[in-house]
Structure formats: structure tokens, C-alpha cells
Design a protein around this motif. Structure first.
Motif, PDB file in Angstrom:
ATOM      1  N   GLU A  23       3.782  28.274  64.962  1.00 47.39           N
ATOM      2  CA  GLU A  23       4.644  28.422  63.793  1.00 47.39           C
ATOM      3  C   GLU A  23       4.693  29.901  63.418  1.00 47.39           C
ATOM      4  N   GLY A  24       5.835  30.501  63.636  1.00 48.68           N
ATOM      5  CA  GLY A  24       6.004  31.914  63.322  1.00 48.68           C
ATOM      6  C   GLY A  24       5.980  32.761  64.584  1.00 48.68           C
ATOM      7  N   TYR A  25       6.746  33.825  64.561  1.00 48.80           N
ATOM      8  CA  TYR A  25       6.913  34.673  65.736  1.00 48.80           C
ATOM      9  C   TYR A  25       5.594  35.236  66.249  1.00 48.80           C
ATOM     10  N   ASN A  26       4.763  35.760  65.376  1.00 45.86           N
ATOM     11  CA  ASN A  26       3.518  36.380  65.825  1.00 45.86           C
ATOM     12  C   ASN A  26       2.609  35.389  66.526  1.00 45.86           C
ATOM     13  N   GLU A  27       2.590  34.159  66.062  1.00 46.75           N
ATOM     14  CA  GLU A  27       1.775  33.121  66.708  1.00 46.75           C
ATOM     15  C   GLU A  27       2.335  32.787  68.088  1.00 46.75           C
ATOM     16  N   ILE A  28       3.640  32.604  68.172  1.00 48.49           N
ATOM     17  CA  ILE A  28       4.267  32.290  69.455  1.00 48.49           C
ATOM     18  C   ILE A  28       4.075  33.441  70.434  1.00 48.49           C
ATOM     19  N   LYS A  29       4.275  34.661  69.962  1.00 48.32           N
ATOM     20  CA  LYS A  29       4.215  35.838  70.830  1.00 48.32           C
ATOM     21  C   LYS A  29       2.850  35.970  71.500  1.00 48.32           C
ATOM     22  N   GLY A  30       1.792  35.634  70.825  1.00 46.89           N
ATOM     23  CA  GLY A  30       0.468  35.691  71.433  1.00 46.89           C
ATOM     24  C   GLY A  30       0.362  34.774  72.645  1.00 46.89           C
ATOM     25  N   CYS A  60      17.825  22.542  80.530  1.00 47.02           N
ATOM     26  CA  CYS A  60      18.641  23.481  79.743  1.00 47.02           C
ATOM     27  C   CYS A  60      17.798  24.166  78.667  1.00 47.02           C
ATOM     28  N   GLU A  61      16.845  23.463  78.077  1.00 44.69           N
ATOM     29  CA  GLU A  61      15.991  24.075  77.061  1.00 44.69           C
ATOM     30  C   GLU A  61      14.983  25.032  77.709  1.00 44.69           C
ATOM     31  N   ILE A  62      14.458  24.666  78.869  1.00 43.81           N
ATOM     32  CA  ILE A  62      13.552  25.562  79.585  1.00 43.81           C
ATOM     33  C   ILE A  62      14.289  26.835  79.973  1.00 43.81           C
ATOM     34  N   GLN A  63      15.529  26.703  80.419  1.00 38.20           N
ATOM     35  CA  GLN A  63      16.319  27.881  80.791  1.00 38.20           C
ATOM     36  C   GLN A  63      16.536  28.795  79.589  1.00 38.20           C
ATOM     37  N   LYS A  64      16.790  28.230  78.430  1.00 36.98           N
ATOM     38  CA  LYS A  64      16.968  29.049  77.213  1.00 36.98           C
ATOM     39  C   LYS A  64      15.684  29.810  76.901  1.00 36.98           C
ATOM     40  N   ILE A  65      14.549  29.145  77.043  1.00 39.55           N
ATOM     41  CA  ILE A  65      13.263  29.803  76.794  1.00 39.55           C
ATOM     42  C   ILE A  65      13.025  30.901  77.818  1.00 39.55           C
ATOM     43  N   GLN A  66      13.314  30.619  79.088  1.00 37.31           N
ATOM     44  CA  GLN A  66      13.116  31.633  80.119  1.00 37.31           C
ATOM     45  C   GLN A  66      14.039  32.837  79.903  1.00 37.31           C
ATOM     46  N   THR A  67      15.245  32.606  79.464  1.00 39.39           N
ATOM     47  CA  THR A  67      16.163  33.708  79.154  1.00 39.39           C
ATOM     48  C   THR A  67      15.608  34.538  78.010  1.00 39.39           C
ATOM     49  N   TRP A  68      15.088  33.881  76.980  1.00 38.04           N
ATOM     50  CA  TRP A  68      14.477  34.581  75.849  1.00 38.04           C
ATOM     51  C   TRP A  68      13.295  35.423  76.320  1.00 38.04           C
ATOM     52  N   LEU A  69      12.474  34.849  77.210  1.00 31.74           N
ATOM     53  CA  LEU A  69      11.327  35.589  77.739  1.00 31.74           C
ATOM     54  C   LEU A  69      11.778  36.772  78.588  1.00 31.74           C
ATOM     55  N   ASN A  70      12.785  36.567  79.427  1.00 32.58           N
ATOM     56  CA  ASN A  70      13.317  37.642  80.267  1.00 32.58           C
ATOM     57  C   ASN A  70      13.926  38.774  79.443  1.00 32.58           C
ATOM     58  N   ASP A  71      14.389  38.439  78.249  1.00 32.75           N
ATOM     59  CA  ASP A  71      14.933  39.448  77.334  1.00 32.75           C
ATOM     60  C   ASP A  71      13.841  40.161  76.553  1.00 32.75           C
ATOM     61  N   GLY A  72      12.578  39.879  76.857  1.00 33.70           N
ATOM     62  CA  GLY A  72      11.464  40.513  76.187  1.00 33.70           C
ATOM     63  C   GLY A  72      10.929  39.749  74.996  1.00 33.70           C
ATOM     64  N   ALA A  73      11.321  38.472  74.854  1.00 32.42           N
ATOM     65  CA  ALA A  73      10.882  37.613  73.748  1.00 32.42           C
ATOM     66  C   ALA A  73      11.100  38.285  72.392  1.00 32.42           C
ATOM     67  N   PRO A  74      12.360  38.653  72.101  1.00 35.22           N
ATOM     68  CA  PRO A  74      12.639  39.320  70.824  1.00 35.22           C
ATOM     69  C   PRO A  74      12.422  38.390  69.633  1.00 35.22           C
ATOM     70  N   ASN A  75      12.177  38.977  68.495  1.00 37.33           N
ATOM     71  CA  ASN A  75      11.973  38.233  67.261  1.00 37.33           C
ATOM     72  C   ASN A  75      13.332  37.876  66.674  1.00 37.33           C
ATOM     73  N   ASN A  76      13.933  36.797  67.221  1.00 39.48           N
ATOM     74  CA  ASN A  76      15.259  36.404  66.741  1.00 39.48           C
ATOM     75  C   ASN A  76      15.359  34.923  66.460  1.00 39.48           C
TER      76      ASN A  76
END
Length: 76
Positions: A23-30, A60-76
Motif C-alpha cells: 500500500e503506497g508507492y514507497n512500499e511497492i518500490k521496495g 494483460c495485467e502482467i504486461q501492464k506491470i512489466q511495462t511500468w517496470l520497464n519504464d523505471g517504475a515511476p510514481n504514477n
């Protein structure tokens, strides 16, 4: 929305099952940074597969997550 719908049922700050809070970007980012987040959703055997005792997320949801990760996992 994917994490809220699929992960925070068990991994919210109030539940914190398995000592994992997403829950929250900082938690996910770790978990992203240590590689366990992607490993869990891919069920690749490196980390505990999530959702626990459930099917893998739709491609399709895994692909969205992988795209987010490939983009550097921005806080968006």
C-alpha cells in the motif's frame, strides 16, 4: 488499480500478511527493487507466487506491470 484490486486485499498496511505491505508507492518500490514483486506475479519460482493459492494474473495485467517496470517504475 491492478495492485489495489489484486494485492491490497491481503497486503494493505492494516493486514500486512506475510510481512508484505504493498500500500503506497514507497512500499511497492521496495519489493520492485529487490525483484520479488515481479517474481511473485510471474510465478517463476524465485519468490512466493501471488495471489496466494490463486491463478496468475491475466496476461494483460502482467504486461501492464512489466511495462511500468520497464519504464523505471515511476510514481504514477
Amino acid at each position: 488499480p491492478i495492485i489495489d484490486k489484486n494485492c491490497n486485499i491481503c497486503h494493505s498496511a492494516s493486514l500486512n500478511l506475510g510481512n508484505v505491505t504493498l500500500e503506497g508507492y514507497n512500499e511497492i518500490k521496495g519489493w520492485v527493487d529487490n525483484g520479488k514483486f515481479l517474481s511473485s506475479i510471474l510465478h517463476d519460482g524465485t519468490a512466493s507466487p501471488m495471489p496466494k493459492n490463486g491463478d496468475q494474473l491475466p496476461d494483460c495485467e502482467i504486461q501492464k506491470i512489466q511495462t511500468w517496470l520497464n519504464d523505471g517504475a515511476p510514481n504514477n
